[in-house]
Design an enzyme around this catalytic site. Structure first.
Site: not given
Ligand code: GDG
Length: 486
Positions: A156, A364
């Site tokens: 990821h 990222d």
């Molecule tokens: C890893 C990789 C890759 C955030 N704050 C809240 C909340 N979130 C949710 C967002 C989004 C998720 O968390 C974050 O996803 P990301 O993709 O931005 O980042 P990582 O956690 O670092 O994930 C990344 C991912 O895996 C998938 O393969 O894209 O690059 O680092 O969905 O909406 N959700 C809620 N409340 C919050 O306050 N409900």
């Protein structure tokens, strides 16, 4: 129909399993698991005595199998090797990495324990799909126990540049262990190319255009599978009553103002400090933006037991406080820094109310927030996405305003351009991105990966599996037939 076994560090939380609380990944995997009578295996998130016997329960047609870990395992495997070695290294922050042998031992120990527990659960024609950097050596540990099933791995996060990866004392054992998988999936071409470059240069490997790759006397297949979101589902959440309430509230407080939204875990890779400084630069360079634009930063605390994550909090508090002290007026604050998490519907309403989505990680794997921001927009009056060129998502979302997050001027200019962008251009850019994220959604990602995995040539025959042994340089601190990261 063979069963699907998904293995990840953590298993999706069950209690809140409504559509509004589940992320796209959870939804995509849950659907596939329910359909195939599958099993989701991972750490329970709890500490307890060491065991190879998972706790097994059923949840919405899916078998959930979880193991507790000992406190030492959590410290060495999770907080240690995973999040103080691999996370910083793979995000190019070797200054924050701590290469301790004990962390490697813990990583190896937990992967071995996962393998031992899985061997009792797996049936001969099951397909295994292992997720992320916590579990890179799992397939090798399973092969050494004689498992010949198809096993796929999806990373990821980014794959690091070779020049940085070689600073890891166990770099060769780590990469070599990946060759026990039948398929290695990356989020984008750039991460796959970095992996191939390591294999060609450090291991004298051979790369074929088909994605087949050979080194260490073994071969495997690599592929690019950009993770998607449930775009239509998220658009529906953005129009739900909960989202409408948060939209209305945010829109009311932002009347005559342009709201810029960012949503991240508090993580140095997400670039929050540089982003706050870019807001400061915006206000210095474009005084007409004072009292006009403001950043709403939703920042969910993350990995509080890892020092480099914990240390970020006071720095962000001080930075936002200083910038607000310098620029705020009686009824306007340039940075609203919300150090908590929100429900998905609430978040979707905030995305929709924001004129600009500011997604500027320093590095990222993909970044799902960029896709969620687009999916939540009003098609008649969409906002503008500003996206870091260092997010995997930038390979797909070229209709965003692509920026270099290290350049405060670049980000400040893009914010002004986004705020001033005429509606026809906003709609045209949004339409192209929305079509793409609908086509490449979470379900497509899952089925593309599993189709590719099922069509690979099986990695090992039963006879070969029994003779895979550690190399001469491996096994210090491990011994026997263990994987060798200590
Ligand atoms: C890893 C990789 C890759 C955030 N704050 C809240 C909340 N979130 C949710 C967002 C989004 C998720 O968390 C974050 O996803 P990301 O993709 O931005 O980042 P990582 O956690 O670092 O994930 C990344 C991912 O895996 C998938 O393969 O894209 O690059 O680092 O969905 O909406 N959700 C809620 N409340 C919050 O306050 N409900």
């Amino acid at each position: 129909m063979s069963r699907l076994i998904v293995v990840s560090n953590r298993v999706a939380a069950s209690e809140k399993a409504g559509a509004a609380s589940m992320g796209g990944l959870t939804m995509a995997l849950s659907d596939a698991l329910a359909f195939s009578d599958g099993v989701w295996f991972g750490w329970s998130g709890k500490t307890g005595p060491a065991t190879d016997r998972p706790d097994i329960r059923s949840q919405n047609g899916v078998t959930i199998a979880t193991l507790d870990l000992e406190a030492q395992d959590v410290s060495e495997y999770y907080n240690g090797f995973a999040n103080t070695v691999l996370w910083p290294l793979f995000h190019h922050r070797i200054d924050l990495a701590r290469y301790e042998r004990a962390f490697g031992d813990g990583y190896q120990r937990v992967n071995e324990r996962f393998a031992a527990a899985l061997c009792d659960l797996v049936r001969p024609d099951d397909v295994l799909w292992v997720h992320d950097y916590h579990l890179m050596p799992l397939a090798l540990a399973l092969r050494r126990r004689g498992l010949t099933n198809r096993i796929g791995f999806f990373l990821h996060i980014p794959w690091p540049a070779r020049e940085l990866l070689v600073t890891l004392p166990q770099h060769q054992a780590l990469v070599r262990s990946l060759f026990a998988y039948d398929l290695i999936g990356f989020q984008c071409e750039e991460w796959r190319r970095a992996f191939q470059a390591y294999v060609e240069i450090e291991a004298a490997g051979r790369v074929q255009s088909s994605g087949r790759i050979s080194a260490f006397g073994e071969s495997t297949t690599t592929g690019v599978f950009p993770i998607g979101i449930d775009a239509r589902g998220f658009a529906a959440i953005a129009a739900s009553p909960g989202a409408t309430r948060s939209y209305t509230r945010a829109a009311a407080t932002g009347v005559f103002r342009s709201m810029i939204i960012s949503v991240d875990r508090v993580d140095y890779a997400k670039g929050l400090e540089a982003r706050f400084m870019a807001i400061e630069r915006l206000l210095e360079t474009y005084p007409d933006m004072i009292e006009k634009a403001f950043l709403l930063q939703v920042a969910q605390p993350s990995r509080p037991e890892v020092r480099a994550f914990a240390e970020l909090h006071p720095r962000l508090d001080a930075l936002s406080g200083r910038i607000n002290g310098r620029f705020a007026t009686v009824d306007w604050t340039p940075i609203r820094y919300l150090n908590r998490s929100y429900g998905r519907d609430h978040l979707a309403g905030l995305y929709r109310a924001a004129r600009v989505g500011l997604v500027t990680p320093l590095r990222d794997g993909m970044n799902l927030v960029a896709k969620e921001y687009v999916a939540a927009q009003d098609p008649q009056d969409p906002g503008v996405l500003i996206l870091s060129r260092f997010a995997g998502a930038a390979e797909q979302m070229d209709q965003a305003l692509i920026v270099n997050p290290y350049s405060l001027e670049d980000v400040a200019d893009a914010i002004v351009r986004a705020i001033r962008m005429p509606k026809p251009e906003r709609i045209a850019r949004w339409r192209t991105m929305m079509d793409d994220i609908e086509r490449h959604d979470a379900a497509a990602w899952r089925s593309d990966f599993l189709r590719a995995l099922r069509s690979t040539t099986p990695q090992v025959s039963a006879a070969q599996a029994s003779v895979i042994k550690p190399s001469a340089t491996e096994g210090q601190g491990g011994g026997g037939s263990r994987v060798g990261f200590g």
